[in-house]
Scaffold this motif. Structure first.
Motif, PDB file in Angstrom:
ATOM      1  N   ASP A   1      67.078 -42.103 -43.381  1.00 53.87           N
ATOM      2  CA  ASP A   1      68.390 -42.197 -42.730  1.00 53.87           C
ATOM      3  C   ASP A   1      68.611 -43.544 -42.048  1.00 53.87           C
ATOM      4  O   ASP A   1      69.468 -43.672 -41.174  1.00 53.87           O
ATOM      5  CB  ASP A   1      68.576 -41.065 -41.724  1.00 53.87           C
ATOM      6  N   ALA A   2      67.859 -44.557 -42.465  1.00 58.13           N
ATOM      7  CA  ALA A   2      68.011 -45.886 -41.865  1.00 58.13           C
ATOM      8  C   ALA A   2      69.343 -46.503 -42.265  1.00 58.13           C
ATOM      9  O   ALA A   2      69.835 -46.298 -43.375  1.00 58.13           O
ATOM     10  CB  ALA A   2      66.865 -46.798 -42.302  1.00 58.13           C
ATOM     11  N   THR A   3      69.928 -47.266 -41.365  1.00 60.16           N
ATOM     12  CA  THR A   3      71.155 -47.982 -41.685  1.00 60.16           C
ATOM     13  C   THR A   3      70.877 -49.298 -42.393  1.00 60.16           C
ATOM     14  O   THR A   3      71.755 -49.828 -43.070  1.00 60.16           O
ATOM     15  CB  THR A   3      71.962 -48.268 -40.408  1.00 60.16           C
ATOM     16  N   ALA A   4      69.686 -49.842 -42.235  1.00 62.94           N
ATOM     17  CA  ALA A   4      69.376 -51.174 -42.747  1.00 62.94           C
ATOM     18  C   ALA A   4      68.557 -51.116 -44.026  1.00 62.94           C
ATOM     19  O   ALA A   4      67.632 -50.307 -44.160  1.00 62.94           O
ATOM     20  CB  ALA A   4      68.623 -51.988 -41.695  1.00 62.94           C
ATOM     21  N   LEU A   5      68.907 -51.984 -44.977  1.00 64.68           N
ATOM     22  CA  LEU A   5      68.026 -52.297 -46.089  1.00 64.68           C
ATOM     23  C   LEU A   5      66.989 -53.273 -45.546  1.00 64.68           C
ATOM     24  O   LEU A   5      67.349 -54.282 -44.929  1.00 64.68           O
ATOM     25  CB  LEU A   5      68.819 -52.934 -47.230  1.00 64.68           C
ATOM     26  N   ARG A   6      65.719 -52.997 -45.775  1.00 69.12           N
ATOM     27  CA  ARG A   6      64.654 -53.781 -45.154  1.00 69.12           C
ATOM     28  C   ARG A   6      63.927 -54.604 -46.214  1.00 69.12           C
ATOM     29  O   ARG A   6      63.641 -54.117 -47.307  1.00 69.12           O
ATOM     30  CB  ARG A   6      63.684 -52.845 -44.436  1.00 69.12           C
ATOM     31  N   TYR A   7      63.614 -55.848 -45.862  1.00 63.97           N
ATOM     32  CA  TYR A   7      62.965 -56.769 -46.794  1.00 63.97           C
ATOM     33  C   TYR A   7      61.760 -57.416 -46.119  1.00 63.97           C
ATOM     34  O   TYR A   7      61.765 -57.650 -44.900  1.00 63.97           O
ATOM     35  CB  TYR A   7      63.947 -57.856 -47.249  1.00 63.97           C
ATOM     36  N   GLU A   8      60.747 -57.726 -46.941  1.00 63.06           N
ATOM     37  CA  GLU A   8      59.547 -58.399 -46.438  1.00 63.06           C
ATOM     38  C   GLU A   8      59.433 -59.785 -47.048  1.00 63.06           C
ATOM     39  O   GLU A   8      59.630 -59.962 -48.261  1.00 63.06           O
ATOM     40  CB  GLU A   8      58.300 -57.590 -46.783  1.00 63.06           C
ATOM     41  N   ILE A   9      59.149 -60.748 -46.210  1.00 64.66           N
ATOM     42  CA  ILE A   9      58.757 -62.084 -46.663  1.00 64.66           C
ATOM     43  C   ILE A   9      57.243 -62.114 -46.542  1.00 64.66           C
ATOM     44  O   ILE A   9      56.711 -62.183 -45.426  1.00 64.66           O
ATOM     45  CB  ILE A   9      59.408 -63.183 -45.803  1.00 64.66           C
ATOM     46  N   PRO A  10      56.509 -61.967 -47.653  1.00 60.92           N
ATOM     47  CA  PRO A  10      55.056 -61.791 -47.585  1.00 60.92           C
ATOM     48  C   PRO A  10      54.372 -62.860 -46.738  1.00 60.92           C
ATOM     49  O   PRO A  10      54.628 -64.058 -46.883  1.00 60.92           O
ATOM     50  CB  PRO A  10      54.625 -61.889 -49.054  1.00 60.92           C
ATOM     51  N   GLY A  11      53.548 -62.387 -45.820  1.00 57.98           N
ATOM     52  CA  GLY A  11      52.799 -63.276 -44.958  1.00 57.98           C
ATOM     53  C   GLY A  11      53.561 -63.807 -43.772  1.00 57.98           C
ATOM     54  O   GLY A  11      52.985 -64.479 -42.906  1.00 57.98           O
ATOM     55  N   ARG A  12      54.867 -63.505 -43.695  1.00 58.50           N
ATOM     56  CA  ARG A  12      55.673 -64.036 -42.600  1.00 58.50           C
ATOM     57  C   ARG A  12      56.285 -62.951 -41.726  1.00 58.50           C
ATOM     58  O   ARG A  12      56.280 -63.062 -40.501  1.00 58.50           O
ATOM     59  CB  ARG A  12      56.799 -64.940 -43.145  1.00 58.50           C
ATOM     60  N   GLY A  13      56.845 -61.918 -42.328  1.00 60.03           N
ATOM     61  CA  GLY A  13      57.491 -60.889 -41.529  1.00 60.03           C
ATOM     62  C   GLY A  13      58.585 -60.178 -42.307  1.00 60.03           C
ATOM     63  O   GLY A  13      58.631 -60.240 -43.546  1.00 60.03           O
ATOM     64  N   PHE A  14      59.480 -59.520 -41.571  1.00 59.90           N
ATOM     65  CA  PHE A  14      60.509 -58.684 -42.164  1.00 59.90           C
ATOM     66  C   PHE A  14      61.890 -59.092 -41.652  1.00 59.90           C
ATOM     67  O   PHE A  14      62.029 -59.668 -40.575  1.00 59.90           O
ATOM     68  CB  PHE A  14      60.267 -57.215 -41.805  1.00 59.90           C
TER      69      PHE A  14
END
Length: 322
Positions: free
Chosen positions: A228-241
């Motif tokens: 039920d999250a409002t955000a699409l979440r993305y990862e920048i590998p080794g750096r963060g989200f």
């Protein structure tokens, strides 16, 4: 438990502690006038009692305290002290950060561990132009203090064409360097923007364009997020989200679990609906009388939710929180 035909129910409560705000952001109010507290805003005791009743009547699990700007309200500390003992899974707070350093000890004392801080630019001139109030250096100092205190911090940015689109990468870099998670929030057709479709379209920046800007510098991959999250979440590998709340590009109405309560006692089941349901008069009644009446209102509030996508609303966001 109250559930609609799509299986949605209210799990997350966002409560506006006050409509007052020390900013007058361009995407929130049209005339540049800061909103002030309404004369009929509920007391801290009444608001806390509303949360307790909603936990029992609706199964609320998580609470987000919003505004206006909650840190300007004298009700903040007594309200926090009461809701901290209600057994919620999570209590967080959304703020513009202008008073964060000053209020941080009270937040920590009441057990706040998560903050969402609205910040649309790292350019001091653009900051003043968009927020029409406040001081950027004070916000950044507050963020540093909160980081050193160990709080989990997300930053919220509303990208606006012609105003701060050049700040997408600087703000992302700033967050990645400090362990913050940046959330880009697509401009919403709320308040004056709902009545000005051309003005909305001139400023709107969508998901695909944001990802193209980020992809020019970073490789990223989509990450898991709650159902039920409002955000699409993305990862920048080794750096963060980072995340994108793509209310226009990828609507999340089908899984929305949010209920909003204004500082004056009105329940809002959906930002796209002008319907609202008054519970202020229930809060002085004994539990056995209040709960059945509240559940009837909650059924109506859940019925206000859009089935497919956000369609805009004339309510000013500051009145019911972000």
């Amino acid at each position: 438990m109250i559930v609609d035909r799509q299986g949605r129910r209210f799990r997350n409560l966002r409560i506006s502690l006050t409509a007052a705000c020390n900013y007058a952001c361009t995407y929130c109010v049209a005339d540049g006038k800061r909103l002030v507290a309404a004369e009929d805003e509920l007391s801290a005791d009444a608001l806390a009692r509303a949360v307790a009743y909603l936990i029992e009547a609706a199964g609320i699990e998580r609470l987000r305290i919003t505004g206006g700007e909650p840190l300007v309200s004298p009700r903040l500390e007594p309200f926090l002290q009461q809701v901290a003992g209600l057994g919620l899974q999570d209590i967080s707070l959304t703020t513009n950060g202008q008073l964060l350093s000053r209020k941080l000890p009270a937040l920590l004392a009441c057990g706040i561990k998560r903050l969402n801080v609205s910040l649309d630019t790292l350019d001091p001139l653009a900051f003043r132009r968009i927020a029409r109030g406040g001081d950027l250096s004070t916000v950044l100092a507050g963020l540093q203090d909160a980081r050193e205190a160990g709080l989990n911090i997300k930053l919220n940015m509303v990208p606006l064409r012609g105003q701060n689109l050049d700040q997408v990468l600087p703000l992302l870099d700033y967050c990645l360097e400090r362990g913050f998670e940046l959330r880009f929030i697509e401009l919403m057709r709320m308040g004056h923007l709902a009545r000005d479709p051309q003005g909305f379209q001139r400023q709107f920046v969508g998901l695909d364009e944001l990802l193209a800007v980020i992809g020019a510098r970073y490789e990223y991959q989509q990450a898991d997020a709650p159902q039920d999250a409002t955000a699409l979440r993305y990862e920048i590998p080794g750096r963060g989200f980072f995340g994108v709340i793509a209310n226009e590009s990828v609507p999340f109405c089908r899984s929305c679990s949010r209920l909003r309560l204004s500082s004056t006692g009105w329940l809002h089941g959906c930002l796209s609906s002008s319907n609202r349901h008054f519970i202020g008069d229930l809060l002085d009644k004994p539990r056995h009388q209040a709960l059945p009446a509240l559940q009837r209102l909650l059924v109506r509030a859940l019925g206000d939710k859009q089935e497919l996508a956000f369609s805009g609303g004339v309510t000013v966001m500051k009145i019911i929180g972000g």
